[in-house]
Design a protein around this motif. Structure first.
Motif, PDB file in Angstrom:
ATOM      1  N   GLU A  84     -10.283   5.019  -1.806  1.00  0.00           N
ATOM      2  CA  GLU A  84     -11.118   4.955  -0.593  1.00  0.00           C
ATOM      3  C   GLU A  84     -12.586   4.732  -0.957  1.00  0.00           C
ATOM      4  OE1 GLU A  84     -10.606   8.295   2.013  1.00  0.00           O
ATOM      5  OE2 GLU A  84      -8.456   7.950   2.250  1.00  0.00           O
ATOM      6  N   THR A  93       3.427   4.948   4.897  1.00  0.00           N
ATOM      7  CA  THR A  93       2.931   6.331   5.086  1.00  0.00           C
ATOM      8  C   THR A  93       3.866   7.028   6.067  1.00  0.00           C
ATOM      9  OG1 THR A  93       1.635   6.185   7.137  1.00  0.00           O
ATOM     10  CG2 THR A  93       0.552   5.428   5.104  1.00  0.00           C
ATOM     11  N   ASP A  96     -10.271   1.959   6.381  1.00  0.00           N
ATOM     12  CA  ASP A  96      -9.136   1.047   6.466  1.00  0.00           C
ATOM     13  C   ASP A  96      -9.548  -0.325   7.008  1.00  0.00           C
ATOM     14  OD1 ASP A  96      -6.640   1.647   5.346  1.00  0.00           O
ATOM     15  OD2 ASP A  96      -6.397   3.344   6.708  1.00  0.00           O
ATOM     16  N   ASP A 130       0.880  -1.169   0.000  1.00  0.00           N
ATOM     17  CA  ASP A 130       0.000   0.000   0.000  1.00  0.00           C
ATOM     18  C   ASP A 130       0.909   1.208   0.000  1.00  0.00           C
ATOM     19  OD1 ASP A 130      -1.360   2.230   1.467  1.00  0.00           O
ATOM     20  OD2 ASP A 130      -3.024   0.818   1.729  1.00  0.00           O
ATOM     21  N   GLN A 168       0.982   8.788  11.061  1.00  0.00           N
ATOM     22  CA  GLN A 168      -0.161   7.862  11.030  1.00  0.00           C
ATOM     23  C   GLN A 168       0.068   6.606  11.869  1.00  0.00           C
ATOM     24  OE1 GLN A 168      -2.287   7.370   7.377  1.00  0.00           O
ATOM     25  NE2 GLN A 168      -1.441   9.243   6.495  1.00  0.00           N
ATOM     26  N   HIS A 184      -4.071   3.398  -2.514  1.00  0.00           N
ATOM     27  CA  HIS A 184      -5.282   3.704  -1.732  1.00  0.00           C
ATOM     28  C   HIS A 184      -5.486   5.228  -1.745  1.00  0.00           C
ATOM     29  CE1 HIS A 184      -7.978   2.415   1.677  1.00  0.00           C
ATOM     30  NE2 HIS A 184      -7.678   3.583   2.211  1.00  0.00           N
ATOM     31  N   GLY A 213      -6.915   8.957  -1.667  1.00  0.00           N
ATOM     32  CA  GLY A 213      -7.989   9.622  -0.927  1.00  0.00           C
ATOM     33  C   GLY A 213      -8.875  10.344  -1.929  1.00  0.00           C
ATOM     34  N   CYS A 218      -0.613   6.615  -2.590  1.00  0.00           N
ATOM     35  CA  CYS A 218      -1.847   7.028  -1.921  1.00  0.00           C
ATOM     36  C   CYS A 218      -2.040   8.532  -1.729  1.00  0.00           C
ATOM     37  CB  CYS A 218      -1.968   6.346  -0.553  1.00  0.00           C
ATOM     38  SG  CYS A 218      -1.633   4.606  -0.559  1.00  0.00           S
ATOM     39  N   PRO A 219      -1.904   9.327  -2.783  1.00  0.00           N
ATOM     40  CA  PRO A 219      -2.141  10.759  -2.599  1.00  0.00           C
ATOM     41  C   PRO A 219      -3.625  11.037  -2.347  1.00  0.00           C
ATOM     42  CG  PRO A 219      -1.920  10.238  -4.924  1.00  0.00           C
ATOM     43  CD  PRO A 219      -1.586   8.987  -4.181  1.00  0.00           C
ATOM     44  N   ASN A 220      -3.895  12.237  -1.858  1.00  0.00           N
ATOM     45  CA  ASN A 220      -5.275  12.678  -1.712  1.00  0.00           C
ATOM     46  C   ASN A 220      -5.623  13.472  -2.955  1.00  0.00           C
ATOM     47  OD1 ASN A 220      -5.489  11.502   0.832  1.00  0.00           O
ATOM     48  ND2 ASN A 220      -4.421  13.255   1.734  1.00  0.00           N
ATOM     49  N   TYR A 241     -11.840   7.716   8.208  1.00  0.00           N
ATOM     50  CA  TYR A 241     -10.640   7.125   7.603  1.00  0.00           C
ATOM     51  C   TYR A 241     -10.398   5.716   8.156  1.00  0.00           C
ATOM     52  CZ  TYR A 241      -5.601   7.174   6.259  1.00  0.00           C
ATOM     53  OH  TYR A 241      -4.369   6.904   5.754  1.00  0.00           O
ATOM     54  N   HIS A 256       3.897  12.190  -0.090  1.00  0.00           N
ATOM     55  CA  HIS A 256       3.496  11.133  -1.018  1.00  0.00           C
ATOM     56  C   HIS A 256       4.649  10.742  -1.934  1.00  0.00           C
ATOM     57  CE1 HIS A 256      -0.507  13.009   0.000  1.00  0.00           C
ATOM     58  NE2 HIS A 256      -0.540  11.795   0.534  1.00  0.00           N
ATOM     59  N   TYR A 269       2.203  -1.075   4.694  1.00  0.00           N
ATOM     60  CA  TYR A 269       1.668   0.281   4.493  1.00  0.00           C
ATOM     61  C   TYR A 269       2.801   1.284   4.608  1.00  0.00           C
ATOM     62  CZ  TYR A 269      -2.924  -1.758   5.788  1.00  0.00           C
ATOM     63  OH  TYR A 269      -4.073  -2.509   5.860  1.00  0.00           O
ATOM     64  N   ARG A 322      -8.523  -7.118   1.685  1.00  0.00           N
ATOM     65  CA  ARG A 322      -7.181  -7.671   1.458  1.00  0.00           C
ATOM     66  C   ARG A 322      -7.053  -9.086   2.014  1.00  0.00           C
ATOM     67  NH1 ARG A 322      -3.992  -1.844   2.320  1.00  0.00           N
ATOM     68  NH2 ARG A 322      -4.836  -1.029   0.358  1.00  0.00           N
ATOM     69  N   PHE A 338      -2.647   3.390  12.481  1.00  0.00           N
ATOM     70  CA  PHE A 338      -2.488   2.001  12.056  1.00  0.00           C
ATOM     71  C   PHE A 338      -2.458   1.042  13.247  1.00  0.00           C
ATOM     72  CE2 PHE A 338      -1.168   3.978   8.008  1.00  0.00           C
ATOM     73  CZ  PHE A 338      -2.084   3.330   7.193  1.00  0.00           C
TER      74      PHE A 338
HETATM   75  N1  ARG Z   1      -4.266   9.106   1.590  1.00  0.00           N
HETATM   76  C1  ARG Z   1      -3.599   8.946   2.849  1.00  0.00           C
HETATM   77  C2  ARG Z   1      -2.813  10.197   3.199  1.00  0.00           C
HETATM   78  O1  ARG Z   1      -2.401  10.916   2.335  1.00  0.00           O
HETATM   79  C3  ARG Z   1      -2.670   7.764   2.894  1.00  0.00           C
HETATM   80  C4  ARG Z   1      -3.332   6.424   2.738  1.00  0.00           C
HETATM   81  C5  ARG Z   1      -2.447   5.295   3.194  1.00  0.00           C
HETATM   82  N2  ARG Z   1      -3.068   3.994   3.088  1.00  0.00           N
HETATM   83  C6  ARG Z   1      -4.048   3.559   3.840  1.00  0.00           C
HETATM   84  N3  ARG Z   1      -4.537   2.346   3.620  1.00  0.00           N
HETATM   85  N4  ARG Z   1      -4.549   4.270   4.838  1.00  0.00           N
HETATM   86  O2  ARG Z   1      -2.591  10.475   4.341  1.00  0.00           O
END
Ligand code: ARG
Length: 567
Positions: A250, A329, A309, A113, A333, A153, A155, A116-118, A305, A127, A327, A316, A337
């Motif tokens: 998401e 990140t 997940d 994973d 975070q 993943h 956002g 994963c940009p927003n 969020y 990212h 993951y 998964r 997690f």
């Molecule tokens: N989009 C999220 C961010 O920018 C990261 C996602 C990471 N992956 C996940 N499964 N939560 O903070």
């Protein structure tokens, strides 16, 4: 072949035979005059059963079954074992037609994973780190024979999209110019804060979007498409293997959220608190000493969020049938997690054998040690960053080798520019923050991409000068000179280093290894003439050079960095 693992297993068997079981603690030796590898585990094992470590060391050597790997094992100091590898084994590894890597005998399905940009905003440097580090981890797992399932993943859901849709309406619904996503988002958020009517309109858009309103959906989709195609261009420029097929956004889990909360309820894990539905787990305590909740549904019915997940973990486990999920990140975070993994375990979403691993990384900082921003304080545009990298690299290549043709200079600058940005990120222990520094990443000295790319190109030029075809070399080569042997021992370690990176998600170990290998090659090259030596020596040394080149290009390739023939 993973020499370290093989030696560990043999020594551990010997320790057991001596009635003193324990980890062998094998590592590459730091002082080659004493051996190629060392094992430090005898001391602790001796202490645990109350025997003299020197005596145990001697017994272990006696009980050890490792003639195929080691030609000599000697006890030293308080009970270390110094291991001299069998020269025939090194010689076999130096055959340039032999496979460099071995696939895992127990391949796993590994979800990675990353990126994963927003999509509401432009991709930022956090990212970028996830994209670069996650890509290297995915490539390495694949090279070791694992089945890698990339999951981007992104956002693409949440209140910020209401704002964007309202802003789109304000722009007359025209297809807007999204070359500047960041600016569009910034303008919308300013209005959201300052204009109550705009805020109201944004909230109405969120409701419309969530209830499946066709117009809102269509505009949202346009927005997502444009944003994703921006990402895709960047992935291609970065030479990262992600494609649109790897996107599992998401929003893809939206229709599993209610079910996920219902399952938690069925397990008796839900508690209502101020109208919100929460999971309280004893391992997470709040400031007051009471247990801190993981909120899975807000009082207005909205999901979070964490809820997404949890639904993602179910997918998964049940659909992708992952053995491991990694993951990548940033470290902010970490608590998220920990909580999500704990809830997933408590709810049985995660089969006992499936391993969920957060691979956090630190922040990217500017030279001043503050978050990496433009001089004006704005967010760094990744494309502009890569433009600058290539421009700086081009100046450097011109300076270093003015005799290259202009096409060669440009090709080298491309590889060097993107390579330097990636390598600088990969070479740091990901857990720490990292200071972005152009001069450092583009230096030809030190643990940098230029140093390694140059080391590779220098070997290619050696073959050119000798008018030799490296692919015509085959057969074993027995290292005899000390510098040859040191290089050969370094070459045989590739497999063990990659397996370590695959286990820990720490590509900096591979960078460290490649840098050390290139340094050992330089030393060998200084001490052992190649083209001017006697014929048998020349052939053997060319094989060492060719194995070094193969190992460098394989290693760099696994980091997502391409080599060039001339620099
Ligand atoms: N989009 C999220 C961010 O920018 C990261 C996602 C990471 N992956 C996940 N499964 N939560 O903070």
């Amino acid at each position: 072949m993973n020499v370290k693992q093989l030696l560990s297993a043999r020594i551990e068997t010997a320790l057991e035979r001596c009635g003193a079981p324990g980890p062998a603690l094998v590592k590459a030796a730091s002082r080659p005059e004493f051996g190629d590898y060392q094992a430090d585990g005898v001391m602790a094992a001796a202490k645990a059963v109350g025997v003299n470590p020197r005596t145990l060391a001697a017994q272990v050597i006696d009980q050890l079954d490792a003639e195929d790997l080691a030609e000599r094992v000697a006890a030293a100091g308080p009970g270390f074992l110094n291991i001299h590898l069998r020269t025939e084994m090194l010689a076999a590894h130096l055959d340039p037609t032999a496979a460099l890597l071995e696939k895992s005998a127990a391949p796993q399905r590994v979800v990675v994973d990353y990126s994963c940009p927003n999509l509401a905003k432009e991709m930022h440097v956090g990212h970028l780190r996830s994209t670069i580090i996650g890509d290297a981890a995915a490539r390495i797992l694949e090279a070791l024979g694992h089945r890698v399932i990339r999951q981007n993943h992104v956002g693409d859901w949440g209140t910020q999209f209401g704002m964007l849709l309202a802003q789109l309406d304000a722009a007359g619904g025209e297809l807007w110019d999204l070359n500047d996503l960041e600016e569009f988002y910034r303008a919308a958020s300013v209005r959201f804060r300052e204009e109550p009517a705009f805020a109201e309109a944004s909230r109405a858009k969120v409701v419309a979007l969530q209830s499946g309103d066709a117009a809102a959906r269509a505009n949202w989709q346009r927005f997502i498409d444009i944003s994703l195609s921006h990402c895709q261009k960047l992935y291609e420029r970065l030479d990262v293997g992600l494609t649109e097929a790897d996107v599992m956004a998401e929003s893809a889990y939206n229709d599993k959220l209610a079910e996920t909360v219902a399952l938690l309820e069925g397990k008796g894990l839900l508690t209502e608190s101020d109208g919100a539905r929460c999971v309280f787990l004893p391992e997470f305590t709040g400031k007051d000493g009471g247990s801190a909740p993981v909120i899975v549904q807000k009082s207005d019915g909205g999901y979070l969020y964490a809820t997404t997940d949890l639904a993602t973990i179910r997918h998964r486990a049940d659909v992708l049938r992952a053995d491991r999920v990694l993951y990548f990140t940033d470290s902010r975070q970490t608590l998220h997690f920990q909580q999500v993994f704990a809830v997933a375990a408590a709810a049985g979403f995660k089969p006992a054998a499936m391993s969920l691993e957060h691979m956090p990384f630190g922040a990217m900082l500017g030279k001043d040690g503050r978050p990496f921003k433009t001089r004006q304080g704005g967010v760094i545009k990744l494309n502009a960053l890569l433009d600058e990298a290539e421009a700086r690299a081009l100046a450097l290549v011109r300076d270093k080798n003015p005799s290259l043709s202009s096409a060669e200079q440009i090709a080298a600058a491309r590889a060097l520019g993107v390579g330097a940005v990636k390598y600088a990120d990969l070479a740091k222990n990901r857990a720490s923050d990292y200071i972005f520094n152009w001069d450092q990443m583009l230096a030809f000295e030190g643990n940098t991409a230029p140093y390694l790319l140059y080391a590779y190109a220098r070997i290619q030029s050696l073959f050119r000068r000798g008018r030799l075809d490296p692919t015509a070399l085959s057969g074993q080569a027995e290292p005899t000179h000390p510098a040859e042997r040191i290089l050969a021992v370094a070459l045989v370690r590739l497999q063990e280093v990659l397996e370590q990176v695959a286990a820990d998600g720490c590509p900096h170990l591979l960078c460290m290894y490649l840098h050390d290998l290139a340094a050992k090659f330089t030393k060998f090259y200084e001490e052992c003439p190649i083209l001017t030596a006697a014929e048998v020596e020349t052939e053997k040394r060319l094989k060492l050079a060719q194995q070094t080149a193969r190992t460098l290009s394989t290693g760099l390739g696994l980091l997502g960095i391409g080599v060039v023939q001339r620099m």
